[in-house]
Design an enzyme around this catalytic site. Structure first.
Site, PDB file in Angstrom:
ATOM      1  N   ALA A  69       0.840  -1.192   0.000  1.00 20.16           N
ATOM      2  CA  ALA A  69       0.000   0.000   0.000  1.00 20.16           C
ATOM      3  C   ALA A  69       0.875   1.241   0.000  1.00 20.16           C
ATOM      4  CB  ALA A  69      -0.913   0.001   1.229  1.00 20.16           C
ATOM      5  N   ASP A  70       0.266   2.319  -0.433  1.00 21.35           N
ATOM      6  CA  ASP A  70       0.885   3.637  -0.298  1.00 21.35           C
ATOM      7  C   ASP A  70      -0.236   4.621  -0.012  1.00 21.35           C
ATOM      8  OD1 ASP A  70       3.270   5.306  -0.347  1.00 21.35           O
ATOM      9  OD2 ASP A  70       2.331   6.269  -2.079  1.00 21.35           O
TER      10      ASP A  70
END
Length: 185
Positions: A69-70
């Site tokens: 994820a970011d």
């Protein structure tokens, strides 16, 4: 086996809330926005780069699945990363004060079957903050290592007058979207 390509304690905590067994991978991915790249495309690309880097570490395992994820804070067309120092954190919080911004959180799953991603976009409105509030928050250190220099799950919750979207996405891992990916939907 599920791997989380992140060392973020918040992502580990959120994924753990789902009751999912996983191991973490430490990946190093360059987080630089490319010329002409939209903020949303940038966040999604970085998350995908993390999934690919993590998968490269465990690809010998035919059942390996890598989740990454970011999350970034975006004001207008500007991506607020993590503050470099107290001065940078103060400047970010001053710019967010009394304004609405977006938090874009992309999550990707990579396995032998391919790559699948989801993006959660939340809108956050900060109350007007005075210099003393900002200084006290920065002095407490919670702002460091956080996109936009704040943690919704911490003291900065007192700054947020409105949230539209996903709380877990603002924290760093949108659980609804993550659950959809893990179930193959």
């Amino acid at each position: 086996m599920l791997y989380l390509a992140s060392q973020s304690p918040r992502r580990r905590e959120l994924l753990g809330q789902m009751g999912v067994a996983f191991q973490t991978l430490d990946v190093d991915v360059e987080e630089i926005r490319q010329s002409g790249e939209s903020p949303d495309a940038y966040v999604s690309r970085v998350a995908l780069d993390k999934a690919r880097a993590g998968y490269a570490l465990v690809a010998a395992d035919p059942v390996a699945r890598v989740l990454s994820a970011d999350t970034e804070v975006i004001l207008g067309d500007e991506v607020f990363g993590k503050p470099r120092d107290a001065s940078d954190a103060t400047a970010m919080l001053q710019r967010l004060s009394g304004r609405e911004h977006r938090v874009v959180s992309a999550v990707w799953l990579k396995d032998a079957a391919g790559e699948r991603g989801e993006v959660a976009i939340s809108t956050v409105r900060f109350a007007a903050l005075d210099d003393a509030q900002i200084a006290a928050y920065v002095a407490g250190g919670e702002c460091f290592g956080k996109a936009g220099a704040y943690a919704i799950q911490g003291g900065a919750a007192a700054f947020i007058s409105h949230l539209s979207g996903t709380y877990s996405g603002v924290m760093g891992l949108p659980l609804y979207e993550t659950s959809r990916l893990l179930r193959g939907q």
